[in-house]
Design an enzyme around this catalytic site. Sequence first.
Site, PDB file in Angstrom:
ATOM      1  CB  CYS A  88     -21.986  -6.341 -51.347  1.00 35.18           C
ATOM      2  SG  CYS A  88     -21.433  -4.896 -52.252  1.00 35.18           S
ATOM      3  N   PRO A  89     -23.833  -3.917 -49.878  1.00 35.62           N
ATOM      4  CG  PRO A  89     -24.514  -1.650 -50.022  1.00 35.62           C
ATOM      5  CD  PRO A  89     -25.020  -3.080 -50.186  1.00 35.62           C
TER       6      PRO A  89
END
Length: 108
Positions: free
Chosen positions: A21-22
């Site tokens: 993430c992201p």
Amino acid sequence: MTTSTLNTSIDHHLDTQGLICPEPVMMLHKTIRQADGGEVIEILATDPATTRDIPNFCRHLGHDLIYQETLAEQVNVAIDPDEIRVDSDDNKPTSASLYRYVVKKKSA
């Protein structure tokens, strides 16, 4: 290349295995922008945060999450040499679950 799975033609394949993430959602966002309305994107991911992030991405932007599944558990993942690791983890194999998502871009 278009392939078919679950009676759905896949127009774009996105492999985000090993990314955290992201990055998987950012890559999906870029692919969605380049896709035509109604096209289908298949995403492979190992980041467990995608089980929350991809459905939320689809819900907030109006795309259809057609399918979500865990393909495999304890898959070996290549270690990025720049990734920060805890010293005690050096001798342990790095593994993760492999997730698959099928997303249909909303029509314009």
